[in-house]
Scaffold this motif. Structure first.
Motif, PDB file in Angstrom:
ATOM      1  N   VAL A 171      10.806   5.482  39.172  1.00  0.00           N
ATOM      2  CA  VAL A 171      10.631   6.476  40.233  1.00  0.00           C
ATOM      3  C   VAL A 171      11.786   7.478  40.145  1.00  0.00           C
ATOM      4  N   PRO A 172      11.661   8.646  40.747  1.00  0.00           N
ATOM      5  CA  PRO A 172      12.753   9.618  40.721  1.00  0.00           C
ATOM      6  C   PRO A 172      14.049   8.996  41.260  1.00  0.00           C
ATOM      7  N   PRO A 173      15.202   9.301  40.635  1.00  0.00           N
ATOM      8  CA  PRO A 173      16.455   8.667  41.045  1.00  0.00           C
ATOM      9  C   PRO A 173      16.863   8.952  42.477  1.00  0.00           C
ATOM     10  N   GLU A 174      16.347  10.035  43.048  1.00  0.00           N
ATOM     11  CA  GLU A 174      16.713  10.358  44.432  1.00  0.00           C
ATOM     12  C   GLU A 174      15.850   9.621  45.458  1.00  0.00           C
ATOM     13  N   THR A 175      14.937   8.759  45.008  1.00  0.00           N
ATOM     14  CA  THR A 175      14.085   7.999  45.927  1.00  0.00           C
ATOM     15  C   THR A 175      14.940   7.116  46.838  1.00  0.00           C
ATOM     16  N   PRO A 176      14.769   7.221  48.150  1.00  0.00           N
ATOM     17  CA  PRO A 176      15.614   6.413  49.054  1.00  0.00           C
ATOM     18  C   PRO A 176      15.303   4.929  48.951  1.00  0.00           C
ATOM     19  N   ARG A 177      16.333   4.124  49.126  1.00  0.00           N
ATOM     20  CA  ARG A 177      16.172   2.662  49.135  1.00  0.00           C
ATOM     21  C   ARG A 177      15.951   2.235  50.586  1.00  0.00           C
ATOM     22  N   SER A 178      14.686   2.271  50.972  1.00  0.00           N
ATOM     23  CA  SER A 178      14.322   2.037  52.367  1.00  0.00           C
ATOM     24  C   SER A 178      14.002   0.579  52.672  1.00  0.00           C
ATOM     25  N   ILE A 179      14.072  -0.296  51.668  1.00  0.00           N
ATOM     26  CA  ILE A 179      13.871  -1.738  51.859  1.00  0.00           C
ATOM     27  C   ILE A 179      15.239  -2.408  51.772  1.00  0.00           C
ATOM     28  N   PHE A 180      15.562  -3.234  52.734  1.00  0.00           N
ATOM     29  CA  PHE A 180      16.884  -3.864  52.715  1.00  0.00           C
ATOM     30  C   PHE A 180      16.913  -5.049  51.751  1.00  0.00           C
ATOM     31  N   VAL A 181      15.997  -6.000  51.902  1.00  0.00           N
ATOM     32  CA  VAL A 181      15.930  -7.180  51.025  1.00  0.00           C
ATOM     33  C   VAL A 181      14.497  -7.322  50.526  1.00  0.00           C
ATOM     34  N   TYR A 182      14.360  -7.546  49.194  1.00  0.00           N
ATOM     35  CA  TYR A 182      13.026  -7.608  48.600  1.00  0.00           C
ATOM     36  C   TYR A 182      12.879  -8.865  47.757  1.00  0.00           C
ATOM     37  N   PHE A 183      11.694  -9.479  47.841  1.00  0.00           N
ATOM     38  CA  PHE A 183      11.364 -10.617  46.971  1.00  0.00           C
ATOM     39  C   PHE A 183       9.863 -10.793  46.908  1.00  0.00           C
ATOM     40  N   ARG A 184       9.355 -11.016  45.696  1.00  0.00           N
ATOM     41  CA  ARG A 184       7.968 -11.400  45.487  1.00  0.00           C
ATOM     42  C   ARG A 184       7.956 -12.608  44.553  1.00  0.00           C
TER      43      ARG A 184
END
Length: 371
Positions: A171-184
């Motif tokens: 994804v574009p590098p400026e995409t915000p990190r809007s998820i705090f913790v992720y796991f699948r």
């Protein structure tokens, strides 16, 4: 820390991550130097010409061989066949076999518990390292301190993750990190552990039971088509043990700039002399999983930002991948660097005329079955 304070802090961190998304930082000290080493000219490797039923035909039978997390052995073999460090003269090889009954030979064993060849730890420990490999250097994804399946002197490598597939999901590098913790992934393995107390030593189950309703945690057993994109939108990516301590999530987290949260006591991480895992990751003891929210929301913002800058370093990402064709600084080259640092071989590895060390029929009788 209460949920009321945690959410604003998390949102603040997302904003900070967005503001510095394209920043990068070079790895300082010996780790940075090792990461940038060039193995060419420092060693010669002799590659055996085996019947195709042991390589090409095996791969042709199952397409998963080229995409599975165990695929490192296949791509390492292909890389060596055309590498500048390959020699066709066994007499000039640094890494060979017959002179030492394996002590100057290396094998790639990327399975759950390496050369113990079983995915369940109890049975892997019972088997132990295959007797014929006990003098060799093992190049393996499994790494756990003081474990019978990790032979002293082994080189721990990352599992295979498909570089081209990952590249198409950037994804574009400026995409915000809007998820705090992720796991699948799995929290329980009911098929192989119906009672639920053995898989991941209960760590994954604890993640689910404690945080399935926590708004800071985006966790699920679902594996969406946006999995790679979601990791690039997350600040922290959980990397818990499963049947073994490691998983491809370590590679994915580094490549996608998501701070790996490593939940696997006594894990030995890949290329630890080149990648500063303590600086780029967060280590959480398995017993501390119920406190994950408190641990992660308590990390100072400046610490998180520095981890993100280090993860943005292209050389860090390159070292975790097995690209086709090979590229400078990639995982192939890190393996060769590890082998080069073991040279010269000590005199004690060479056998006297007529001396035998290995028992060629030792081990489980099932291992003697013809292919």
């Amino acid at each position: 820390m209460g949920m009321g304070r945690a959410l604003p802090l998390a949102l603040l961190l997302f904003s900070a991550a967005l503001a510095t998304a394209q920043d990068t930082e070079r790895i300082e000290g010996s780790a940075g130097d090792v990461l940038e080493d060039d193995p060419v000219g420092r060693l010669k490797v002799y590659v055996y010409e085996l019947p195709t039923k042991y390589n090409k035909k095996m791969v042709a039978k199952d397409s998963r061989c080229l995409s599975h997390m165990f695929a490192a052995e296949i791509f390492m073999h292909r890389f060596l066949l055309s590498s500048a460090i390959r020699t066709l003269n066994p007499e000039e090889a640094d890494w060979f076999y017959t002179r030492t009954e394996g002590a100057d030979h290396f094998f790639v064993v990327p399975h759950d518990f390496g050369a113990c060849f079983h995915y369940q730890e109890e049975k892997a420990i019972e088997r132990g390292v295959l007797p014929l490999l006990r003098r060799a250097t093992l190049v393996q994804t499994f790494g756990q301190k003081d474990h019978v399946c990790l032979k002293e002197g082994s080189i721990t490598i990352p599992p295979y993750a498909p570089p081209q597939k990952m590249k198409t999901h950037l994804v574009p590098p400026e995409t915000p990190r809007s998820i705090f913790v992720y796991f699948r992934g799995l929290f329980y393995d009911t098929a192989n552990d119906p009672e639920g107390g053995y898989y991941a030593r209960g760590a994954r189950a604890s993640v689910w039971e404690n945080f399935k309703n926590n708004p800071l945690f985006d966790i699920s057993t679902d594996h969406p088509p946006t999995y790679y994109e979601d990791m690039q939108r997350a600040v922290f990516c959980l990397c818990p043990l499963g049947w073994a301590p490691w998983s491809p999530r370590l590679v994915e987290a580094v490549v996608f700039g998501c701070i790996p949260v490593i939940i696997a006591d006594d894990i030995v991480l890949p290329f630890a002399d080149a990648i500063p895992w303590e600086e780029i990751g967060v280590f959480v003891a398995e017993d501390d999983v119920p406190k994950l929210d408190t641990i992660l929301t308590s990390i100072p913002m400046e610490v998180i930002l520095r981890k993100q800058r280090l993860l943005a370093n292209p050389s860090m990402k390159q070292a975790m991948l097995f690209p086709q064709p090979a590229q400078p600084g990639d995982a192939f080259h890190q393996i060769l660097n590890g082998l080069a640092r073991k040279l010269p071989h000590g005199k004690d590895v060479f056998l006297k005329p007529g001396q035998k060390v290995l028992n060629w029929t030792e081990g489980p009788r099932g291992d003697l079955k013809p292919w």
